[in-house]
Design a protein around this motif. Structure first.
Motif, PDB file in Angstrom:
ATOM      1  N   LEU A  24     -29.773  24.268 -18.829  1.00  0.00           N
ATOM      2  CA  LEU A  24     -30.640  24.625 -17.710  1.00  0.00           C
ATOM      3  C   LEU A  24     -30.047  24.138 -16.390  1.00  0.00           C
ATOM      4  CD1 LEU A  24     -34.162  23.874 -19.231  1.00  0.00           C
ATOM      5  CD2 LEU A  24     -33.333  26.119 -18.492  1.00  0.00           C
ATOM      6  N   VAL A  29     -30.885  25.442 -12.649  1.00  0.00           N
ATOM      7  CA  VAL A  29     -32.305  25.095 -12.704  1.00  0.00           C
ATOM      8  C   VAL A  29     -32.437  23.636 -12.287  1.00  0.00           C
ATOM      9  CG1 VAL A  29     -34.320  24.804 -14.195  1.00  0.00           C
ATOM     10  CG2 VAL A  29     -32.836  26.803 -14.467  1.00  0.00           C
ATOM     11  N   ALA A  86     -37.825  25.988 -14.520  1.00  0.00           N
ATOM     12  CA  ALA A  86     -38.329  25.914 -15.892  1.00  0.00           C
ATOM     13  C   ALA A  86     -39.742  25.354 -15.919  1.00  0.00           C
ATOM     14  CB  ALA A  86     -37.410  25.045 -16.752  1.00  0.00           C
ATOM     15  N   VAL A 167     -30.614  30.017 -23.672  1.00  0.00           N
ATOM     16  CA  VAL A 167     -30.984  29.678 -22.297  1.00  0.00           C
ATOM     17  C   VAL A 167     -30.376  30.674 -21.326  1.00  0.00           C
ATOM     18  CG1 VAL A 167     -30.757  27.949 -20.470  1.00  0.00           C
ATOM     19  CG2 VAL A 167     -31.320  27.234 -22.801  1.00  0.00           C
ATOM     20  N   LEU A 171     -32.528  33.246 -18.843  1.00  0.00           N
ATOM     21  CA  LEU A 171     -32.390  33.195 -17.397  1.00  0.00           C
ATOM     22  C   LEU A 171     -31.812  34.493 -16.837  1.00  0.00           C
ATOM     23  CD1 LEU A 171     -31.122  29.537 -16.991  1.00  0.00           C
ATOM     24  CD2 LEU A 171     -33.296  30.439 -16.180  1.00  0.00           C
TER      25      LEU A 171
END
Length: 573
Positions: A24, A29, A86, A167, A171
């Motif tokens: 992430l 993120v 997130a 992930v 995204l």
């Protein structure tokens, strides 16, 4: 490359939870807005372990006392930055507690990554196995189905797959037009599994839409040259790359002599003091239009028994998804649908018009713009003279406090049009509003907006119902705990005005109307300043025009000093 994320493989393989957190952060993120539960120990342990030596290798955790506030905060952050953040919630029940905010990010095209654990599936000594009877109760057949129809992607991570891939996929699809939420799940056992992975190893690339082709641009240029009064209808154009998008629309409007009307805007799409801005009511503007260009607006006008345009007025629709496939029914009549990026297409048309000498300057729209301002001033004079604290007077007072650093959030519901008409906003990014109808967005969103824009003053305008739905104690704590002070102004008319007006519209002479729709009223009136006292917030109840200016200034002074503020303003409808 001396990258710690590239060296998490080998003899001491990381857990899937560690890879997920590292991934992430590698994909930009910055925050996990979390409401944590018994499904999250693998992630919490991984986070604590990484923070001991590499605190910047994972996103910062932002505790949120309620799930809907967490998602609102993430959406507010994305509205300012354009980057998905997130949101971590607890199994099926935490997913359900996201509530109507999922509807908002879906309809508003807001990118966000949502993770929820699944109930463990093993017993005994397996890492992450069931350890509580509640985990039987939380085990459901299809947790994804709770959010499936609202998401751009859903998936469950299962080893030995690479969690980095999941992930990245989540995204990517959250960020691909049409943007929106992605939803990933995993059991505790899956999160505790050691895996071989390189976090951040995949490019997050999205195919960005381009301008319409040259032939279509030629056709649009010809249609505009043949029109006397072209009109643009937009809702979301300024939400994506705000400064560039607004600049493109201004350039087009000036080159085409086109009026611009914002229908249910989620952002500032066009400077509202510009003399080609003709308000927020498409039907009122369309009676003068002989060409309508819809640019990034899902619902371009309010439906009625009669169409707002004569049949000989052409309607062009420029959108990355002109069929609106996320809407079960969408029956607006379009003469020329164009699948392309609206901003890029309008800029291409403007360039052609400019090269050919442009066209008239839109004098008809200038006149309408000035007439709106004159009517507004006359109406305000009457209301000030009467001493009545109306939504118009309140908004005008707020307008006097705005400067270039202000970001306004608008969730006033039945007063939304009033707020739009009385705030003179021009700066791209200075206005944010949800496109969906899930009330309770603004109190949490204000925290996300402030975190994304810490040097700006954030002012959230909400109705009394929206404020109650926004879990005000949770939102007040979030603002204080995360150093994200904002001013919340509650337009408190002590009723669900949307319920009242809808009932009167459908049954104007009915029994409910005769009784003034008692189910729409809050009696006794709620003291909506009280909830913010869970922290040391500045609060006040305002019930007169005489006290309005000083109380607004006191509240803004408090926010400037780092203290969240809430004004409960008792307006008269």
């Amino acid at each position: 490359m001396d990258d710690p994320a590239a060296d998490v493989t080998g003899e001491s393989e990381p857990t899937a939870a560690e890879v997920m957190l590292r991934s992430l952060r590698e994909y930009d993120v910055e925050y996990v807005f979390g409401n944590f539960g018994t499904d999250h120990p693998p992630l919490l342990e991984a986070a604590a372990r990484i923070r001991e030596t590499e605190p910047d290798a994972i996103p910062e955790f932002v505790l949120c006392p309620h799930e809907s506030n967490a998602l609102s905060a993430a959406s507010g952050y994305a509205a300012v930055t354009g980057r998905p953040q997130a949101v971590f919630v607890h199994v099926d029940v935490g997913t359900q507690n996201l509530g109507a905010m999922v509807h908002n990010v879906h309809r508003g095209d807001v990118p966000v990554f949502i993770f929820a654990g699944l109930a463990p599936i093993t017993h005994g000594d397996e890492p992450g196995a069931r350890s509580s009877g509640i985990q039987y109760i939380q085990d459901v057949y299809d947790q994804d189905a709770i959010l499936e129809q609202y998401c751009r992607w859903t998936g469950e991570y299962r080893p030995p797959a690479d969690p980095d891939e999941f992930v990245a996929r989540a995204l990517t699809l959250a960020s691909t037009p049409r943007q929106g939420p992605s939803y990933l799940t995993a059991t505790r056992e899956a999160l505790e599994t050691p895996v071989e992975s390189t976090p951040g190893s995949r490019p997050i690339t999205t195919a960005q839409p381009s301008s319409a082709d040259e032939r279509t641009v030629d056709r649009l240029v010809s249609m505009i040259r043949e029109a006397d009064a072209p009109l643009v209808v937009t809702s979301k154009l300024g939400a994506n790359g705000a400064e560039a998008s607004v600049e493109k629309l201004v350039r087009f409007a000036e080159a085409a002599g086109a009026g611009v009307v914002e229908q249910r805007p989620t952002a500032l799409n066009f400077p509202r003091t510009h003399d080609l801005h003709v308000g927020f009511a498409p039907r009122e503007a369309m009676d003068a239009a002989d060409l309508v260009v819809i640019a990034d607006a899902d619902v371009p006008w309010e439906p009625d028994t009669e169409p707002p345009l004569d049949s000989d007025v052409p309607v062009v629709h420029i959108d990355v998804d002109p069929e609106k496939r996320h809407y079960p029914l969408w029956d607006f009549q379009i003469d020329l649908p164009i699948r392309a990026d609206p901003g890029a297409t309008l800029a291409a048309v403007a360039e052609r018009l400019e090269a050919e000498g442009g066209r008239d300057d839109g004098e008809k729209w200038h006149t309408r713009h000035e007439a709106r301002l004159t009517d507004r001033a006359d109406s305000l004079d009457e209301q000030y003279d009467s001493g009545t604290l109306t939504p118009e007077v309140l908004t005008d007072a707020i307008n006097e406090t705005l400067d270039e650093s202000t970001i306004v959030l608008n969730e006033t519901t039945t007063n939304k049009r009033t707020v739009l008409e009385h705030l003179d906003l021009d700066r791209p990014g200075s206005y944010v509003s949800p496109y969906g109808s899930g009330l309770g967005w603004a109190p949490g969103a204000a925290t996300g907006v402030k975190m994304a824009a810490p040097d700006h003053t954030v002012v959230a305008l909400v109705g009394d119902g929206s404020y109650v739905f926004g879990n005000p104690t949770a939102s007040a704590w979030m603002a204080a705990a995360h150093d994200a002070p904002s001013l919340t102004v509650v337009y408190n008319n002590s009723r669900w005005n949307a319920v009242r007006t809808s009932t009167l519209d459908q049954h104007p002479d009915g029994s409910a109307a005769a009784a003034d729709v008692p189910e729409s009223k809050f009696d006794p009136i709620l003291d909506l300043s009280h909830a913010a006292h869970v922290v040391d917030a500045h609060t006040a109840v305002v019930d007169s025009v005489a006290s309005l200016e000083i109380e607004l200034q006191n509240a803004l002074d408090a926010v400037d000093s780092g203290t969240p503020a809430v004004l409960d303003v008792r307006v008269e409808q």
